[in-house]
Design a protein around this motif. Sequence first.
Motif, PDB file in Angstrom:
ATOM      1  N   ARG A  98     -29.191 -38.560 -55.836  1.00 30.24           N
ATOM      2  CA  ARG A  98     -28.436 -37.390 -55.373  1.00 30.24           C
ATOM      3  C   ARG A  98     -27.210 -37.145 -56.244  1.00 30.24           C
ATOM      4  O   ARG A  98     -26.891 -35.993 -56.590  1.00 30.24           O
ATOM      5  N   ILE A  99     -26.518 -38.207 -56.619  1.00 32.43           N
ATOM      6  CA  ILE A  99     -25.347 -38.070 -57.491  1.00 32.43           C
ATOM      7  C   ILE A  99     -25.752 -37.484 -58.842  1.00 32.43           C
ATOM      8  O   ILE A  99     -25.067 -36.615 -59.399  1.00 32.43           O
ATOM      9  N   GLU A 100     -26.886 -37.952 -59.366  1.00 30.19           N
ATOM     10  CA  GLU A 100     -27.373 -37.433 -60.644  1.00 30.19           C
ATOM     11  C   GLU A 100     -27.687 -35.941 -60.541  1.00 30.19           C
ATOM     12  O   GLU A 100     -27.381 -35.164 -61.455  1.00 30.19           O
ATOM     13  N   GLU A 103     -24.467 -34.027 -60.597  1.00 27.44           N
ATOM     14  CA  GLU A 103     -23.878 -33.992 -61.940  1.00 27.44           C
ATOM     15  C   GLU A 103     -24.626 -33.011 -62.838  1.00 27.44           C
ATOM     16  O   GLU A 103     -24.014 -32.262 -63.607  1.00 27.44           O
ATOM     17  N   LEU A 104     -25.950 -33.017 -62.730  1.00 26.84           N
ATOM     18  CA  LEU A 104     -26.736 -32.073 -63.523  1.00 26.84           C
ATOM     19  C   LEU A 104     -26.450 -30.634 -63.107  1.00 26.84           C
ATOM     20  O   LEU A 104     -26.398 -29.726 -63.948  1.00 26.84           O
ATOM     21  N   LEU A 105     -26.266 -30.449 -61.812  1.00 29.84           N
ATOM     22  CA  LEU A 105     -25.969 -29.106 -61.312  1.00 29.84           C
ATOM     23  C   LEU A 105     -24.642 -28.594 -61.871  1.00 29.84           C
ATOM     24  O   LEU A 105     -24.521 -27.413 -62.234  1.00 29.84           O
ATOM     25  N   VAL A 188     -28.599 -29.513 -81.195  1.00 29.80           N
ATOM     26  CA  VAL A 188     -28.225 -28.868 -79.936  1.00 29.80           C
ATOM     27  C   VAL A 188     -29.007 -29.567 -78.828  1.00 29.80           C
ATOM     28  O   VAL A 188     -30.239 -29.591 -78.851  1.00 29.80           O
ATOM     29  N   HIS A 189     -28.306 -30.168 -77.892  1.00 22.83           N
ATOM     30  CA  HIS A 189     -29.012 -30.850 -76.802  1.00 22.83           C
ATOM     31  C   HIS A 189     -28.258 -30.702 -75.489  1.00 22.83           C
ATOM     32  O   HIS A 189     -27.140 -30.173 -75.437  1.00 22.83           O
ATOM     33  N   GLN A 190     -28.882 -31.168 -74.443  1.00 23.92           N
ATOM     34  CA  GLN A 190     -28.332 -31.010 -73.100  1.00 23.92           C
ATOM     35  C   GLN A 190     -27.064 -31.842 -72.918  1.00 23.92           C
ATOM     36  O   GLN A 190     -26.895 -32.891 -73.541  1.00 23.92           O
ATOM     37  N   ASP A 191     -26.216 -31.368 -72.042  1.00 25.71           N
ATOM     38  CA  ASP A 191     -24.998 -32.101 -71.681  1.00 25.71           C
ATOM     39  C   ASP A 191     -25.325 -32.999 -70.491  1.00 25.71           C
ATOM     40  O   ASP A 191     -25.307 -32.565 -69.341  1.00 25.71           O
ATOM     41  N   LEU A 192     -25.630 -34.250 -70.785  1.00 24.92           N
ATOM     42  CA  LEU A 192     -26.024 -35.197 -69.742  1.00 24.92           C
ATOM     43  C   LEU A 192     -24.946 -36.256 -69.551  1.00 24.92           C
ATOM     44  O   LEU A 192     -24.300 -36.675 -70.522  1.00 24.92           O
ATOM     45  N   ILE A 221     -40.962 -35.216 -69.896  1.00 33.54           N
ATOM     46  CA  ILE A 221     -39.655 -35.799 -69.589  1.00 33.54           C
ATOM     47  C   ILE A 221     -38.712 -34.702 -69.120  1.00 33.54           C
ATOM     48  O   ILE A 221     -38.571 -33.665 -69.766  1.00 33.54           O
ATOM     49  N   ARG A 222     -38.084 -34.958 -68.000  1.00 33.58           N
ATOM     50  CA  ARG A 222     -37.056 -34.081 -67.475  1.00 33.58           C
ATOM     51  C   ARG A 222     -35.718 -34.830 -67.548  1.00 33.58           C
ATOM     52  O   ARG A 222     -35.703 -36.028 -67.824  1.00 33.58           O
ATOM     53  N   PRO A 223     -34.610 -34.144 -67.333  1.00 32.33           N
ATOM     54  CA  PRO A 223     -33.314 -34.828 -67.483  1.00 32.33           C
ATOM     55  C   PRO A 223     -33.180 -36.117 -66.687  1.00 32.33           C
ATOM     56  O   PRO A 223     -32.591 -37.086 -67.163  1.00 32.33           O
TER      57      PRO A 223
END
Length: 299
Positions: A98-100, A103-105, A188-192, A221-223
């Motif tokens: 849930r925390i992840e 954070e992704l949201l 260019v990549h996702q902000d994780l 693969i998803r985040p």
Amino acid sequence: MSEGSPCFNKRLRSSPEDSVKASKKFVLSKEVTMEKSDLVVMMKEVMSGLLDDKLAPLATREDIVSLKKEIIALKQENTSLKLEIDSLKKLHIKAEARIEELELLSRRNNLLFKGLNYASSGDPNESVSAFCRELLKVDIPPDHLNAVPLGRHGGNVNRSLLVSFSNQQVRNKVLSAAKILRGSGFVVHQDLPEALRKKRSKFLLLKKEISRVNNRVSLKIRPNYLLVEGSKFTWSNCEGLCFSGEDGSEKLNALVGNDLSGFVMALRTDSLPMDYFSKVNSQTPRQLSAVTSSAKSAA
């Protein structure tokens, strides 16, 4: 009657003096007998006391019964604690997931840009807008994004940029177009979050191993999760690979058709050799099994 007659001799043998002597002997014998009886009783008492002293440290039947009851109670308590721990682990996995998600949201409109050349005195928004328009063929006005340099100010002028777009659709369009940048020096990549980046690296290694042993398996693969034949696998810092809140190794083995438990354990314990994939083709299956099995037993 003469002295030598039989009657006289018989009377002498049963004379009063002889009777007195016999009576004294009887009394003396009785006293001795009583003394022996008392001695036996005393000896029994002494022996009983000695036995009590010797046997005192030993457990009695009541002690053994009491210990059995305590052991049963401890086993029941241990079972209850195991169930409670399992329940807490599941709650922890759910809370972690849930925390992840939260954070992704909060980062859903963000991307990281690396390798861009821009003037330290210039506007980073203009640089990102021009980069997207000229290289990615995505037209985004400068006022529809917000670019913030990362790292210390005054250092490298080509610092990475954290870019927030106006909405997720624009962000996804840029990320999809960034595939053409492979090998160009631009990234260019996702902000994780850092924790998710580590988990994603494990998913990438696992995906590579699954493709090696069975290239017919569908993988995505998803985040924050890995899809194997449509089944969703997550990664927990405590439990490793998970499926529906439980250990996911058995489910993964069934989907892939190979036993990857040792490889998964090596990922979990960070004991996978750095050159694993470079040597994978030069080693026999037994040697590869030894590598992953040693990691599994070490855990």
